[in-house]
Scaffold this motif. Structure first.
Motif, PDB file in Angstrom:
ATOM      1  N   LYS A 138       0.375  -0.926   0.184  1.00 24.29           N
ATOM      2  CA  LYS A 138      -0.021   0.145  -0.261  1.00 24.29           C
ATOM      3  C   LYS A 138       1.017   0.714  -0.090  1.00 24.29           C
ATOM      4  CE  LYS A 138      -4.160  -1.766   2.133  1.00 24.29           C
ATOM      5  NZ  LYS A 138      -4.745  -1.627   3.090  1.00 24.29           N
ATOM      6  N   TYR A 139       0.260   2.790  -0.642  1.00 21.13           N
ATOM      7  CA  TYR A 139       1.361   3.635  -0.891  1.00 21.13           C
ATOM      8  C   TYR A 139       1.347   4.472   1.041  1.00 21.13           C
ATOM      9  CZ  TYR A 139       1.944   8.453  -1.266  1.00 21.13           C
ATOM     10  OH  TYR A 139       2.151   9.859  -0.860  1.00 21.13           O
ATOM     11  N   GLU A 140       0.440   3.691   1.015  1.00 22.44           N
ATOM     12  CA  GLU A 140       0.409   4.867   2.779  1.00 22.44           C
ATOM     13  C   GLU A 140       1.777   4.113   4.001  1.00 22.44           C
ATOM     14  OE1 GLU A 140      -2.059   3.774   1.229  1.00 22.44           O
ATOM     15  OE2 GLU A 140      -3.829   5.612   1.561  1.00 22.44           O
ATOM     16  N   ASN A 141       1.743   3.122   3.308  1.00 19.23           N
ATOM     17  CA  ASN A 141       3.029   1.868   4.515  1.00 19.23           C
ATOM     18  C   ASN A 141       4.066   2.058   3.485  1.00 19.23           C
ATOM     19  OD1 ASN A 141       0.768   1.168   5.469  1.00 19.23           O
ATOM     20  ND2 ASN A 141       0.832  -0.485   4.861  1.00 19.23           N
ATOM     21  N   LEU A 142       4.208   2.226   2.274  1.00 20.79           N
ATOM     22  CA  LEU A 142       5.938   2.166   1.340  1.00 20.79           C
ATOM     23  C   LEU A 142       6.397   3.590   1.264  1.00 20.79           C
ATOM     24  CD1 LEU A 142       4.627   0.381  -1.778  1.00 20.79           C
ATOM     25  CD2 LEU A 142       5.862  -0.828   0.446  1.00 20.79           C
ATOM     26  N   VAL A 143       5.807   4.724   1.441  1.00 18.74           N
ATOM     27  CA  VAL A 143       6.190   6.137   1.403  1.00 18.74           C
ATOM     28  C   VAL A 143       7.494   6.550   1.825  1.00 18.74           C
ATOM     29  CG1 VAL A 143       4.051   7.212   2.268  1.00 18.74           C
ATOM     30  CG2 VAL A 143       5.398   8.377   0.224  1.00 18.74           C
ATOM     31  N   GLU A 144       7.292   6.074   3.131  1.00 23.31           N
ATOM     32  CA  GLU A 144       8.185   6.724   4.142  1.00 23.31           C
ATOM     33  C   GLU A 144       9.521   6.399   3.902  1.00 23.31           C
ATOM     34  OE1 GLU A 144       8.711   4.287   7.973  1.00 23.31           O
ATOM     35  OE2 GLU A 144       6.468   3.573   7.345  1.00 23.31           O
ATOM     36  N   TYR A 145       9.696   5.075   2.923  1.00 22.34           N
ATOM     37  CA  TYR A 145      11.224   4.184   2.338  1.00 22.34           C
ATOM     38  C   TYR A 145      11.508   5.210   1.244  1.00 22.34           C
ATOM     39  CZ  TYR A 145       8.775   0.246   5.130  1.00 22.34           C
ATOM     40  OH  TYR A 145       8.704   0.009   5.968  1.00 22.34           O
ATOM     41  N   LEU A 146      11.101   6.471   0.607  1.00 25.58           N
ATOM     42  CA  LEU A 146      11.634   7.055  -0.657  1.00 25.58           C
ATOM     43  C   LEU A 146      12.434   7.928   0.192  1.00 25.58           C
ATOM     44  CD1 LEU A 146       9.554   6.268  -1.445  1.00 25.58           C
ATOM     45  CD2 LEU A 146       8.621   7.849  -3.565  1.00 25.58           C
ATOM     46  N   LEU A 147      12.145   8.651   1.627  1.00 23.47           N
ATOM     47  CA  LEU A 147      12.672  10.127   2.002  1.00 23.47           C
ATOM     48  C   LEU A 147      13.848   9.039   3.297  1.00 23.47           C
ATOM     49  CD1 LEU A 147       9.588  10.951   4.330  1.00 23.47           C
ATOM     50  CD2 LEU A 147       9.715  11.821   2.067  1.00 23.47           C
ATOM     51  N   PRO A 148      15.377  10.132   2.866  1.00 27.45           N
ATOM     52  CA  PRO A 148      14.342  12.269   2.283  1.00 27.45           C
ATOM     53  C   PRO A 148      15.201  12.362   1.169  1.00 27.45           C
ATOM     54  CG  PRO A 148      17.000  11.365   3.795  1.00 27.45           C
ATOM     55  CD  PRO A 148      16.017  10.150   3.822  1.00 27.45           C
ATOM     56  N   GLU A 149      15.802  10.736   0.299  1.00 24.13           N
ATOM     57  CA  GLU A 149      16.260  11.584  -1.497  1.00 24.13           C
ATOM     58  C   GLU A 149      15.110  11.830  -1.809  1.00 24.13           C
ATOM     59  OE1 GLU A 149      18.975   8.471   1.057  1.00 24.13           O
ATOM     60  OE2 GLU A 149      17.156   8.372   0.801  1.00 24.13           O
ATOM     61  N   HIS A 150      13.920  11.014  -2.683  1.00 20.09           N
ATOM     62  CA  HIS A 150      13.333  11.429  -3.134  1.00 20.09           C
ATOM     63  C   HIS A 150      11.508  11.886  -2.880  1.00 20.09           C
ATOM     64  CE1 HIS A 150      15.822   9.714  -4.804  1.00 20.09           C
ATOM     65  NE2 HIS A 150      15.840   9.701  -6.413  1.00 20.09           N
ATOM     66  N   TYR A 151      10.609  11.958  -2.708  1.00 17.03           N
ATOM     67  CA  TYR A 151       8.724  12.507  -2.493  1.00 17.03           C
ATOM     68  C   TYR A 151       8.485  11.717  -3.568  1.00 17.03           C
ATOM     69  CZ  TYR A 151       9.116  16.515  -5.502  1.00 17.03           C
ATOM     70  OH  TYR A 151       8.849  17.729  -7.013  1.00 17.03           O
ATOM     71  N   PRO A 152       8.096  11.075  -3.144  1.00 20.01           N
ATOM     72  CA  PRO A 152       6.405  10.694  -4.294  1.00 20.01           C
ATOM     73  C   PRO A 152       5.339  11.580  -5.256  1.00 20.01           C
ATOM     74  CG  PRO A 152       5.208  11.225  -1.905  1.00 20.01           C
ATOM     75  CD  PRO A 152       6.592  11.299  -1.859  1.00 20.01           C
ATOM     76  N   ALA A 153       6.091  11.808  -7.034  1.00 25.60           N
ATOM     77  CA  ALA A 153       5.260  11.728  -7.431  1.00 25.60           C
ATOM     78  C   ALA A 153       3.644  12.391  -7.510  1.00 25.60           C
ATOM     79  CB  ALA A 153       5.834  11.671  -8.775  1.00 25.60           C
ATOM     80  N   GLU A 154       2.999  11.714  -7.227  1.00 28.91           N
ATOM     81  CA  GLU A 154       1.823  11.016  -7.250  1.00 28.91           C
ATOM     82  C   GLU A 154       1.456  11.004  -5.363  1.00 28.91           C
ATOM     83  OE1 GLU A 154       0.327  10.023 -11.289  1.00 28.91           O
ATOM     84  OE2 GLU A 154       1.152   8.804 -10.107  1.00 28.91           O
ATOM     85  N   SER A 155       0.331  10.931  -4.944  1.00 26.93           N
ATOM     86  CA  SER A 155      -0.052  10.536  -4.029  1.00 26.93           C
ATOM     87  C   SER A 155      -0.410   8.636  -4.261  1.00 26.93           C
ATOM     88  CB  SER A 155      -1.464  11.022  -3.026  1.00 26.93           C
ATOM     89  OG  SER A 155      -2.130  11.625  -4.010  1.00 26.93           O
TER      90      SER A 155
END
Length: 374
Positions: A138-155
């Motif tokens: 799920k997006y909500e569970n994965l998005v944190e692993y992008l930080l701090p190098e990247h941020y999600p392009a879409e929600s």
């Protein structure tokens, strides 16, 4: 109810520092948009940590008047957590605890908003049933692993898998169905965006049987700017470390050359060669990639994955020097998810031997032939 009128300047600063979200630990809901209807409205409460009157929650004769209008003493909260800290569980919410929550939240918002605007990444997911296990990505569970190098392009994620599939890897239709879905979803949901250069970076999260992961890797090949994430059990995370870990990969070449050639990849577990010859016959040349102590959580760092990418590319070159280009290379994998994807990424369709991929299946008491990549 607060006896103090909080200055508009303080309110605006708090809204900025909180990102307009509840600062209670683990909540983080938007206080200016309804989660279901997505309609905008103000549901924010400005709550004092030390009450603005001595008789209020966490109130103090000296601190209360001094901190009544101080930004450092005010939290942005949702209705539920405002009532929780001030009425329902006052004793469980000390000044120290609430200050910690406020600090954690504001530091996280600061880190996120400090990311370079050119560092956006599209989250791509792929999942297929593994035995009786149905993975959840799920997006909500994965998005944190992008930080701090990247941020999600879409929600949201770009999902390449089949949603709620009833098929299992023991079913006859499983492999054909999953391959078709993967190909169609890649072409319809991702490939056009790549061609139009609408995507500059991909964060890939996948959980599926090894053959499908290898096939996935051939789609998101080494030309793309991509980071492949790896589920790690201990410590529990999806993010490979930036720490340099030198992994010694061992290559064992066969002593005899036969017409049939196989590649034994023993990284997450050890595959005995007799399990391969029981399928392909004794007249089989077997190359092996292994590490000193194979186990399912060995892959912890990006450097280990990069080293694997180099060694498998070199091995493909070495094997094809000894065989005709049309000779099939039989792959028997016991490897982490990210390495399976990486194997597919470095394989070159116009230069390398065609692959026949096998999968360990308890139902059939051993490896079974699944898909071909050519």
């Amino acid at each position: 109810m607060s006896a103090t009128t909080i200055p508009d300047k303080i309110k605006k600063l708090l809204l900025i520092k909180s990102g307009g979200r509840c600062q209670y630990r683990g909540c983080n809901i938007s206080l200016y948009q309804d989660l279901l209807t997505k309609r905008n409205f103000n549901a924010a409460y400005f709550a004092h940590i030390v009450a603005d009157s001595p008789g209020g929650p966490r109130g103090d004769k000296i601190k209360s008047p001094l901190l009544a209008k101080e930004l450092s003493n005010i939290m942005l909260l949702c209705d539920s957590h405002h009532r929780l800290i001030d009425k329902i569980e006052v004793q469980k919410h000390s000044e120290t605890l609430l200050l910690e929550m406020k600090k954690e939240h504001e530091e996280r918002i600061d880190r996120i908003t400090a990311i370079n605007p050119n560092s956006q990444s599209h989250i791509v997911t792929y999942k297929a049933n593994v035995g009786e296990h149905t993975p959840i990505l799920k997006y909500e569970n994965l998005v944190e692993y992008l930080l701090p190098e990247h941020y999600p392009a879409e929600s949201k994620t770009i999902d390449l898998g089949l949603t709620d599939s009833p098929l299992r890897d023991k079913d006859e239709q499983f492999w054909q169905t999953e391959l078709k879905v993967l190909e169609d979803n890649f072409n319809q949901r991702l490939n056009d965006l790549i061609r139009k250069q609408s995507i500059t970076h991909i964060s890939l999260f996948a959980f599926a049987p090894m053959p499908l992961l290898i096939k996935l890797g051939t789609y998101v090949n080494d030309i793309q700017n991509i980071e492949v994430f790896q589920p790690i059990r201990n410590p529990k995370t999806w993010k490979l470390s930036n720490k340099t870990i030198t992994e010694k990969y061992h290559i064992t070449a066969p002593t005899n050359k036969y017409k049939t050639v196989a590649l034994n990849i023993s990284l997450s577990a050890t595959i005995n060669n007799d399990r391969i010859t029981s399928i392909l016959g004794d007249e089989c040349s077997i190359y092996t990639v292994s590490i000193d102590k194979p186990f399912n959580d060995y892959l912890q760092s990006k450097s280990q994955l990069q080293d694997f990418s180099v060694i498998i590319r070199q091995l493909f070159n070495e094997i094809k020097k000894n065989y005709l280009a049309k000779t099939k290379l039989h792959i028997f994998p016991a490897m982490p998810i990210a390495t399976a994807i990486e194997l597919g990424r470095v394989w070159m369709p116009k230069a390398d031997m065609p692959l026949t991929i096998y999968d360990q299946n308890k139902t059939f008491d051993g490896f079974i032939e699944t898909i071909e990549i050519c």
